[in-house]
Write an enzyme that holds these catalytic residues in place. Structure first.
Site, mmCIF file in Angstrom:
data_model
loop_
_atom_site.group_PDB
_atom_site.id
_atom_site.type_symbol
_atom_site.label_atom_id
_atom_site.label_comp_id
_atom_site.label_asym_id
_atom_site.label_seq_id
_atom_site.Cartn_x
_atom_site.Cartn_y
_atom_site.Cartn_z
ATOM 1 N N HIS A 71 0.632 -0.955 0.157
ATOM 2 C CA HIS A 71 -0.020 -0.004 0.034
ATOM 3 C C HIS A 71 0.999 1.243 -0.180
ATOM 4 O O HIS A 71 1.845 1.239 0.601
ATOM 5 C CB HIS A 71 -1.098 0.039 1.134
ATOM 6 C CG HIS A 71 -0.442 -0.095 2.579
ATOM 7 N ND1 HIS A 71 0.167 1.107 3.000
ATOM 8 C CD2 HIS A 71 -0.040 -1.173 3.465
ATOM 9 C CE1 HIS A 71 0.616 0.706 4.456
ATOM 10 N NE2 HIS A 71 0.360 -0.683 4.546
ATOM 11 N N ASP A 73 -0.127 4.145 1.022
ATOM 12 C CA ASP A 73 -0.565 5.308 2.326
ATOM 13 C C ASP A 73 0.177 4.873 3.403
ATOM 14 O O ASP A 73 0.685 3.910 3.805
ATOM 15 C CB ASP A 73 -1.992 5.122 2.386
ATOM 16 C CG ASP A 73 -2.639 4.070 2.802
ATOM 17 O OD1 ASP A 73 -2.141 2.966 2.423
ATOM 18 O OD2 ASP A 73 -3.474 4.005 3.844
ATOM 19 N N ASP A 103 6.194 0.342 7.243
ATOM 20 C CA ASP A 103 4.915 0.117 6.931
ATOM 21 C C ASP A 103 4.463 1.099 5.638
ATOM 22 O O ASP A 103 3.913 2.151 6.351
ATOM 23 C CB ASP A 103 4.105 0.351 8.040
ATOM 24 C CG ASP A 103 2.656 -0.085 8.179
ATOM 25 O OD1 ASP A 103 2.499 -0.744 6.852
ATOM 26 O OD2 ASP A 103 1.728 0.228 8.553
ATOM 27 N N GLU A 135 -5.007 1.765 2.660
ATOM 28 C CA GLU A 135 -5.116 0.264 3.196
ATOM 29 C C GLU A 135 -5.147 0.637 4.648
ATOM 30 O O GLU A 135 -5.917 -0.201 5.448
ATOM 31 C CB GLU A 135 -3.564 -0.165 3.167
ATOM 32 C CG GLU A 135 -3.423 -1.661 3.623
ATOM 33 C CD GLU A 135 -3.155 -2.013 5.053
ATOM 34 O OE1 GLU A 135 -3.306 -2.871 5.654
ATOM 35 O OE2 GLU A 135 -2.538 -0.717 5.673
ATOM 36 N N GLU A 136 -4.511 1.511 5.233
ATOM 37 C CA GLU A 136 -4.801 1.869 6.568
ATOM 38 C C GLU A 136 -6.042 2.504 7.130
ATOM 39 O O GLU A 136 -6.366 2.355 8.367
ATOM 40 C CB GLU A 136 -3.698 3.163 6.982
ATOM 41 C CG GLU A 136 -2.330 2.787 6.840
ATOM 42 C CD GLU A 136 -1.577 1.594 7.407
ATOM 43 O OE1 GLU A 136 -2.336 1.219 8.353
ATOM 44 O OE2 GLU A 136 -0.423 1.391 7.478
ATOM 45 N N GLU A 163 3.907 -6.329 3.669
ATOM 46 C CA GLU A 163 3.803 -6.054 5.060
ATOM 47 C C GLU A 163 4.962 -6.422 6.183
ATOM 48 O O GLU A 163 5.402 -7.377 5.871
ATOM 49 C CB GLU A 163 2.638 -6.356 5.809
ATOM 50 C CG GLU A 163 1.239 -5.619 5.093
ATOM 51 C CD GLU A 163 1.137 -4.359 5.553
ATOM 52 O OE1 GLU A 163 1.724 -3.777 6.409
ATOM 53 O OE2 GLU A 163 -0.004 -3.703 5.089
ATOM 54 N N HIS A 357 3.686 2.603 12.452
ATOM 55 C CA HIS A 357 2.441 3.543 13.361
ATOM 56 C C HIS A 357 3.034 4.372 14.471
ATOM 57 O O HIS A 357 2.524 5.254 14.943
ATOM 58 C CB HIS A 357 1.165 2.749 13.611
ATOM 59 C CG HIS A 357 0.360 2.137 12.585
ATOM 60 N ND1 HIS A 357 -0.656 1.491 12.738
ATOM 61 C CD2 HIS A 357 0.907 1.723 11.277
ATOM 62 C CE1 HIS A 357 -1.149 0.887 11.606
ATOM 63 N NE2 HIS A 357 -0.018 1.179 10.673
HETATM 64 ZN ZN LIG Z 1 0.795 -1.527 6.431
#
Ligand SMILES: [Zn+2]
Length: 385
Positions: A71, A73, A103, A135-136, A163, A357
């Site tokens: 992803h 984003d 990520d 995705e997030e 991932e 994150h």
């Molecule tokens: Zn991810």
């Protein structure tokens, strides 16, 4: 090769592709890069036109290809205490710091750095790049990608979702179902609670019901379930409503999610909460005022990745990495969506989910380098001499 991957990663990090914002500039960068090495690139926009998925193909136009997926984003950086600019990649002590390094732009950068080699290798089956938006926020982009792929001429057979797994081969994870529930009440003065419909109070009661269901889910866990924890989890993510002490709040919003180990658990929760709303909460609200309500928006219902016996991608990656077992992860990915399209799918990518994150997210350079090695081996495995 490592330097090239680092250079591309720094470029990708510099695009602040936080989920709420557009990813189009980054998609244009990737498209230009892949077209340069001879890939056929397709860009599929979302309904707003502000975001897009990218699907690219290197090699023959035939079925049975391998998808490298990730992803575009990243999660927001607001309210996080970063030691350096999160969108300006910094190398320090063998690590690359920046939002999205692990990520999961690290995997995107490794795949792109390998693209010229993929292009130069004669092959009987294509390699595809499938890079998604959003995705997030519930794998929305991958859902659209799945629709586009279902209509596509080509049917890829295998997929690696990069991932962060510390390059371990993962063949299962729970689903991820996300919801926003909105409570619409009636404003009033705090001194006369019976004349208003307090949206926050109804949101609290709804939340309490969800927590009760969360306990019930533990009892529903399948015997010998492979996951940790082995039951379907439920999380209350955000509860917002009201402004001041003495006003009955007319609006509230609850963001919540569950991670099903089996589809029947999601059905159970949805039915139970819908009954509670229809039979208890809404009738009580409407006794005071007719135009009130509780509505739930589905943000995303991302299928789990179900561990299966026959998985050619798992077999290949375990052989190449010398791993003697595959694993499971407790977080959701886009892998289940590819599995539902009939592909053999694993999750395997550089970096640790521990860093995802968070402030000062980083990727170990060693992980990036191991990812490049694995992609090289995958390329060799598909080469025809
Ligand atoms: Zn991810």
């Amino acid at each position: 090769m490592l330097d090239e991957a680092k250079r591309i990663l720094a470029d990708l990090i510099a695009f602040p592709t936080v989920s709420v914002d557009s990813n189009l500039e980054m998609v244009a960068y990737i498209a230009a890069y892949l077209e340069d090495v001879g890939a056929r690139v397709e860009i599929w926009h979302d309904p707003t036109g502000a975001k897009a998925n990218l699907f690219a193909t290197l090699g023959p136009e035939v079925d049975g290809g391998l998808v490298l997926s990730g992803h575009c984003d990243v999660v927001p950086v607001a309210d996080q205490d970063w030691a350096s600019d999160p969108f300006d990649m910094v190398e320090r002590d063998g690590r690359l710091y920046g939002r999205g390094t692990c990520d999961m732009k690290g995997f995107l950068a490794a795949s792109l750095a390998m693209a010229p080699r993929f292009a130069a290798t004669p092959r009987s089956r294509p390699i595809h790049f499938a890079f998604t938006y959003d995705e997030e926020t519930g794998c929305v982009g991958a859902g659209h990608l799945a629709q586009s792929l279902a209509r596509h001429d080509l049917r890829p057979a295998m997929a690696i979702v990069g991932e962060p797994t510390m390059m371990q081969v993962i063949d299962g994870h729970k689903g991820c179902f996300e919801y926003t529930t909105r409570f619409r009440g009636l404003e009033g003065h705090g001194s006369a609670p019976d004349l208003g419909v307090n949206a926050v109070e109804y949101a609290v009661r709804y939340t309490a019901k969800l927590l009760e269901l969360r306990e019930a889910l533990k009892a529903r866990a399948p015997q010998d379930g492979p996951f940790d924890p082995p039951w379907t989890t439920l999380n209350i993510g955000a509860l917002n409503g009201g402004k001041v002490h003495n006003v009955i709040p007319p609006k509230a919003q609850l963001d919540w999610e569950m991670r099903p180990v089996q589809p029947s658990d999601a059905v159970f929760v949805k039915e139970q909460i819908a009954d509670f709303v229809a039979q208890e909460l809404v009738p009580e609200m409407q006794r005071v005022f007719p135009d009130v309500g509780i509505e739930t928006e589905v943000i995303g219902e991302v299928a789990g990745l179900e561990p299966v016996r026959q998985n050619a991608t798992k077999d290949l990656l375990m052989r190449l990495t010398g791993a003697n077992s595959s694993g499971l992860v407790p977080f959701g990915t886009e892998a289940g969506i590819f599995q539902q399209l009939g592909m053999d799918v694993v999750v395997c990518g550089p970096g640790s989910i521990e860093q995802a994150h968070k402030a000062n997210e980083f990727l170990d350079i060693d992980q990036l380098s191991r990812c490049l090695d694995l992609l090289q081996q995958v390329n060799d495995a598909f080469a025809v001499s």
